[in-house]
Design a protein around this motif. Structure first.
Motif, mmCIF file in Angstrom:
data_model
loop_
_atom_site.group_PDB
_atom_site.id
_atom_site.type_symbol
_atom_site.label_atom_id
_atom_site.label_comp_id
_atom_site.label_asym_id
_atom_site.label_seq_id
_atom_site.Cartn_x
_atom_site.Cartn_y
_atom_site.Cartn_z
ATOM 1 N N PHE A 1 0.841 -1.183 0.000
ATOM 2 C CA PHE A 1 0.000 0.000 0.000
ATOM 3 C C PHE A 1 0.882 1.241 0.000
ATOM 4 O O PHE A 1 1.691 1.434 0.905
ATOM 5 N N ASP A 2 0.755 2.059 -1.037
ATOM 6 C CA ASP A 2 1.486 3.327 -1.110
ATOM 7 C C ASP A 2 0.709 4.352 -0.303
ATOM 8 O O ASP A 2 -0.336 4.831 -0.731
ATOM 9 N N ILE A 3 1.228 4.687 0.879
ATOM 10 C CA ILE A 3 0.486 5.614 1.738
ATOM 11 C C ILE A 3 1.112 7.003 1.782
ATOM 12 O O ILE A 3 0.464 7.955 2.176
ATOM 13 N N LEU A 4 2.375 7.114 1.392
ATOM 14 C CA LEU A 4 3.035 8.416 1.321
ATOM 15 C C LEU A 4 3.524 8.610 -0.110
ATOM 16 O O LEU A 4 4.323 7.815 -0.605
ATOM 17 N N ILE A 5 3.044 9.660 -0.757
ATOM 18 C CA ILE A 5 3.457 9.896 -2.129
ATOM 19 C C ILE A 5 4.125 11.267 -2.179
ATOM 20 O O ILE A 5 3.508 12.288 -1.891
ATOM 21 N N SER A 6 5.406 11.242 -2.534
ATOM 22 C CA SER A 6 6.174 12.482 -2.592
ATOM 23 C C SER A 6 7.420 12.234 -3.425
ATOM 24 O O SER A 6 7.893 11.109 -3.546
ATOM 25 N N ASN A 7 7.963 13.300 -3.981
ATOM 26 C CA ASN A 7 9.221 13.180 -4.717
ATOM 27 C C ASN A 7 10.401 13.101 -3.772
ATOM 28 O O ASN A 7 11.457 12.602 -4.137
ATOM 29 N N ALA A 8 10.238 13.595 -2.561
ATOM 30 C CA ALA A 8 11.337 13.591 -1.591
ATOM 31 C C ALA A 8 10.774 13.374 -0.196
ATOM 32 O O ALA A 8 10.184 14.285 0.391
ATOM 33 N N LEU A 9 10.939 12.190 0.322
ATOM 34 C CA LEU A 9 10.484 11.895 1.681
ATOM 35 C C LEU A 9 11.606 12.205 2.653
ATOM 36 O O LEU A 9 12.763 11.902 2.397
ATOM 37 N N SER A 10 11.253 12.806 3.787
ATOM 38 C CA SER A 10 12.246 13.052 4.823
ATOM 39 C C SER A 10 11.559 12.991 6.171
ATOM 40 O O SER A 10 10.354 13.188 6.282
ATOM 41 N N GLY A 11 12.353 12.684 7.195
ATOM 42 C CA GLY A 11 11.808 12.595 8.541
ATOM 43 C C GLY A 11 11.183 11.235 8.792
ATOM 44 O O GLY A 11 11.266 10.320 7.980
ATOM 45 N N SER A 12 10.543 11.136 9.953
ATOM 46 C CA SER A 12 9.886 9.888 10.324
ATOM 47 C C SER A 12 8.800 10.185 11.350
ATOM 48 O O SER A 12 8.785 11.243 11.961
ATOM 49 N N PHE A 13 7.911 9.237 11.536
ATOM 50 C CA PHE A 13 6.863 9.370 12.533
ATOM 51 C C PHE A 13 7.444 9.030 13.901
ATOM 52 O O PHE A 13 8.327 8.183 14.021
ATOM 53 N N ASP A 14 6.950 9.703 14.941
ATOM 54 C CA ASP A 14 7.375 9.351 16.298
ATOM 55 C C ASP A 14 6.892 7.949 16.659
ATOM 56 O O ASP A 14 7.616 7.175 17.267
ATOM 57 N N THR A 15 5.658 7.634 16.298
ATOM 58 C CA THR A 15 5.106 6.297 16.541
ATOM 59 C C THR A 15 4.253 5.903 15.345
ATOM 60 O O THR A 15 3.698 6.769 14.646
ATOM 61 N N LEU A 16 4.148 4.613 15.134
ATOM 62 C CA LEU A 16 3.263 4.070 14.098
ATOM 63 C C LEU A 16 2.204 3.235 14.788
ATOM 64 O O LEU A 16 2.528 2.353 15.575
ATOM 65 N N GLN A 17 0.949 3.544 14.525
ATOM 66 C CA GLN A 17 -0.146 2.741 15.057
ATOM 67 C C GLN A 17 -0.866 2.116 13.879
ATOM 68 O O GLN A 17 -1.631 2.781 13.183
#
Length: 168
Positions: A15-31
């Motif tokens: 599942f493509d849930i983030l669509i961007s030409n440049a991803l950066s950073g991260s989530f503090d938590t994943l639920q």
């Protein structure tokens, strides 16, 4: 947390849930919603391609792929050690070498060898394995183990030839 409309993801789905030409950073938590049936979320590509995948879990020692580690895994493990293609045909034709290592490396040496069979036997003897009660082996399994023991014992036993002394 649950999925909409009772949707149940299957192994191999992405599942493509983030669509961007440049991803950066991260989530503090994943639920993420809990998956059942031996499935889990693979988030390894989330921060590079924005994808979540569903993969099968590989329980160390679960050679018959029933979600439990118990005495019924001994014969399939022996099959995997002696006839890998036969094992894969019976239990999981798509199993990769890396996945077999996840199931089979019970002694932590990053190899799947006969020493892992001893590690499985030690685990079961110590009461380890699945959290569910370990069922008694079926009569067929016991008969098969007995037959293997007899074959091995017969192969090791060399009868002596009778030599008659004819003096003349």
């Amino acid at each position: 947390m649950s999925l909409i409309g009772g949707f149940t993801p299957q192994a191999g789905e992405t599942f493509d849930i983030l669509i961007s030409n440049a991803l950066s950073g991260s989530f503090d938590t994943l639920q993420l919603p809990e998956l059942t049936g031996g499935m889990m979320w693979d988030t390894s590509q989330l921060y590079t391609s924005g994808a979540l995948s569903v993969v099968e879990t590989f329980l160390p020692g679960d050679f018959n792929r029933d979600g439990h580690v118990d005495a019924s895994d001994i014969l399939p493990m022996m099959k995997a050690l002696t006839d890998l293609s036969g094992y894969k045909t019976t239990y999981d034709p798509t199993l990769t070498a890396a996945q077999l290592l996840l199931i089979g490396d019970l002694d932590g040496d990053n190899k799947f060898t006969n020493t892992d069979l001893q590690a499985l036997l030690n685990l079961l003897q110590s009461g380890g394995g699945s959290a569910n009660p370990v069922p008694e082996p079926a009569a067929f399994t016991l008969l098969t183990l007995a037959a293997i023991s007899l074959i091995v014992a017969r192969a090791r036993w060399r009868p002596r030839k009778n030599v008659r002394n004819h003096s003349g």
